[in-house]
Design a protein around this motif. Structure first.
Motif, short mmCIF file in Angstrom:
data_model
loop_
_atom_site.label_atom_id
_atom_site.label_comp_id
_atom_site.label_asym_id
_atom_site.label_seq_id
_atom_site.Cartn_x
_atom_site.Cartn_y
_atom_site.Cartn_z
N PHE A 22 19.79 -4.77 6.64
CA PHE A 22 19.74 -3.32 6.80
C PHE A 22 21.00 -2.66 6.23
N SER A 23 20.78 -1.57 5.48
CA SER A 23 21.90 -0.77 4.97
C SER A 23 21.57 0.68 5.23
N ARG A 24 22.44 1.37 5.95
CA ARG A 24 22.16 2.78 6.29
C ARG A 24 22.10 3.64 5.03
N GLU A 25 22.95 3.32 4.06
CA GLU A 25 22.97 4.11 2.81
C GLU A 25 21.60 4.01 2.11
N ALA A 26 21.07 2.76 2.05
CA ALA A 26 19.78 2.56 1.38
C ALA A 26 18.67 3.28 2.14
N TYR A 27 18.75 3.29 3.49
CA TYR A 27 17.75 3.98 4.32
C TYR A 27 17.82 5.49 4.07
N LEU A 28 19.05 6.04 4.06
CA LEU A 28 19.20 7.49 3.89
C LEU A 28 18.78 7.97 2.50
N SER A 29 18.90 7.09 1.51
CA SER A 29 18.52 7.50 0.15
C SER A 29 17.03 7.25 -0.11
N GLY A 30 16.31 6.75 0.92
CA GLY A 30 14.86 6.53 0.78
C GLY A 30 14.51 5.23 0.07
N GLU A 31 15.50 4.32 -0.07
CA GLU A 31 15.24 3.06 -0.78
C GLU A 31 14.87 1.90 0.16
N LEU A 32 15.12 2.08 1.47
CA LEU A 32 14.86 1.00 2.43
C LEU A 32 14.27 1.62 3.70
N LYS B 104 0.81 -1.23 0.00
CA LYS B 104 0.00 0.00 0.00
C LYS B 104 0.84 1.27 0.00
N LEU B 105 2.00 1.23 0.67
CA LEU B 105 2.81 2.44 0.78
C LEU B 105 3.96 2.45 -0.23
N GLY B 106 4.15 1.33 -0.91
CA GLY B 106 5.23 1.27 -1.90
C GLY B 106 6.61 1.33 -1.28
N LEU B 107 6.75 0.80 -0.06
CA LEU B 107 8.05 0.86 0.64
C LEU B 107 8.78 -0.49 0.54
N HIS B 108 10.09 -0.46 0.78
CA HIS B 108 10.89 -1.69 0.87
C HIS B 108 11.29 -1.84 2.33
N VAL B 109 10.65 -2.76 3.04
CA VAL B 109 10.84 -2.78 4.49
C VAL B 109 11.95 -3.74 4.91
N CYS B 110 12.46 -3.44 6.11
CA CYS B 110 13.51 -4.26 6.70
C CYS B 110 13.26 -4.28 8.21
#
Length: 530
Positions: free
Chosen positions: A238-248, A158-164
């Protein structure tokens, strides 16, 4: 401490959700764990007389909902945390959308029983558009709700997110026993029933610990082990880079009301959340490390302290150091202003600060100089982008119910409109005032605040308008435009800035007008001229 270290310490984030997902309760508990308050208030409970710290307006305490964004700051583990608690109710979405321009990251709160709701979808889509890093907190695990994996799927779809998932619940509802912290690799079980004071938690570093099996029972332990295997098999690491870029998007589980899982969220947040981020101005990208100060107004609030009729402009510092008593250029007005008492916030409590850094929110006493979106700099002409302005969906005439208080009413309407609570239109034909809002509940708030903050009373009359459109003629002198002004006279009004607005009474009439007068452009936002 150096300027760069000050910036690295800042964490400025917003908390967003559908109404009743527990957003304000989570804010309270973050303050509680941060040591900023000793006892948390309940948002809806007659037994606990203490109100929530972030709901400081009287109408919020009465209704148990947030109607305005509040700013709260505290220190935790050598970090300066700035929380912006936003309204969840869709009628106050405009305040929330504006607030999202001032945050560097976001925590999305989801109710375990209701899952992803409509308002959450809208807010998350705004965050995704702007690539704002998001952490998801699935709340109210002490109640019966959806299966954890079903919820994770729903968030993705529903939110189009990639969760971890960075934590995982042990049981749910009546069987809820605690949380496995995937990020730190330990189990926390919860004892005690106090919803206000922090309880001791039992911690296990190892799933093989026999004492853990004694405490939760072998079925629960086996189920946890199976779930964790599934998590590692299905979801990305978990990858901090992916989280900061809005991908995770990391996901935490817990119950804010009972203090479950909140500290895990906060501990992880201060480590992974972004420092103050660069912000795009129309002229260029502005970085926090720049020496020259710049900031923008994202909110104006009148009468935060009812004893003093004050009005505060909330400024997000984007770059440089903001100093007390130093002159700064107000870009729109083109003049220098000094501020002798800039404020930092703890809900309605304020303290004067001598200097503020990128990421900080500063409250400036305002005598009417500021509008939402205004920029302050050390001389450079900058205009920050992305302060949204919406065409209202509801329209009503506003009438004075107490002729002796017409001055107070005029002042009250003027100040509330500057706050962005609603928009004021004055009809060209007869000078009557019309208030346009995004949601119907705003009319109640305006009526309540006019009476309690300004001593003025008002009544409303329905005004059937489909849409407000800002008018931009190709040539103000051509015949077509003059005919438009003559024919549509009774549907024309001026907004607070004096811009001409066409109030279309139906979608059909709007379409006909556009077809008949092609040289007259109609805009659904007032920002077309900037």
């Amino acid at each position: 401490m150096s300027f760069t270290q000050e910036i690295r310490q800042r964490r400025t984030f917003g908390i967003i959700s559908h109404p009743d997902a527990g957003k304000t309760t989570l804010t309270e508990k973050l303050l509680l764990f941060g040591g900023a308050i000793q006892e948390a208030g309940a948002v809806k409970s007659n037994k606990i007389k203490k109100g929530a710290t972030s709901d400081f307006m009287e109408i919020e305490r009465q209704r148990g909902i947030s109607v305005a964004t509040s700013v709260l700051a505290f220190r935790y583990k050598d970090r300066k945390i700035n929380i912006l608690d936003t309204p969840g109710h869709k009628d106050f979405a405009e305040d929330t959308f504006r607030t999202l321009t001032a945050v560097d990251s976001v925590i999305v709160v989801i109710d375990v029983a209701k899952g992803v709701e409509e308002q959450t979808e809208k807010l998350v889509s705004v965050c995704r558009m702007r690539n704002i890093p998001m952490i998801v907190f699935i709340n109210k695990l002490d109640r019966e709700g959806k299966d954890a994996f079903d919820l994770l799927d729903e968030v993705e779809q529903k939110l189009g997110l990639h969760v971890c998932p960075l934590s995982f619940p042990i049981g749910m509802g009546y069987d809820f026993q605690g949380i496995y912290n995937i990020y730190e690799g330990n189990v926390k079980l919860f004892s005690g029933g106090s919803k206000k004071k922090l309880e001791e938690t039992l911690e296990f570093e190892d799933l093989q610990d026999p004492e853990l099996e004694n405490r939760i029972g072998s079925p629960a332990l086996n189920s946890l082990k199976e779930n964790l295997e599934l998590v590692t098999g299905v979801y990305p690491q978990f990858s901090r880079e992916a989280y900061l870029s809005g991908e995770l998007q990391p996901v935490f589980f817990g119950s804010a009301l009972n203090n479950f899982g909140v500290q895990e969220l906060l501990d992880c947040f201060v480590q992974i959340a972004p420092d103050p981020r660069p912000k795009k101005a129309e002229e260029r990208l502005v970085k926090p490390e720049e020496e020259q100060m710049s900031g923008f107004v994202f909110k104006i609030h009148a009468n935060m302290d009812p004893k003093h009729r004050d009005r505060l402009a909330f400024v997000k510092i984007v770059s440089g150091t903001f100093e007390r008593n130093k002159p700064y250029l107000h870009v729109r007005l083109g003049k220098n202003l000094k501020f002798s008492s800039p404020n930092a916030f703890f809900a309605e409590k304020k303290e004067i600060v001598d200097r503020s850094y990128p990421g900080d929110i500063v409250g400036l006493h305002d005598t009417g100089h500021f509008k939402i979106g205004d920029t302050l700099t050390e001389g450079e002409e900058l205009h920050y982008k992305g302060i949204p302005s919406f065409s209202p969906e509801h329209f009503r005439y506003i009438n004075n119910a107490d002729p002796m208080k017409s001055k107070q009413l005029a002042k009250g309407i003027d100040q509330l409109m500057d706050e962005g609570v609603a928009q004021l239109f004055t009809l060209e034909l007869n000078g009557r005032k019309v208030i346009g809002t995004v949601g119907a509940l705003q009319y109640e708030v305006i009526q309540y605040r006019l009476e309690h903050e300004y001593g003025a009373k008002c009544t409303y009359e329905n005004f059937p308008v489909h849409k407000a459109c800002w008018v931009e003629p190709q040539d103000p002198n051509n015949e077509e435009y003059q005919e438009f002004l003559r024919v549509k006279q009774k549907f024309l009004a001026r907004d607070k800035r004096g811009q001409l607005v066409f109030l279309a009474d139906s979608a059909f009439s709007l379409q006909m007008t556009q077809d008949k007068y092609p040289s007259v452009k109609l805009h659904f936002t007032s920002e077309f001229d900037t």
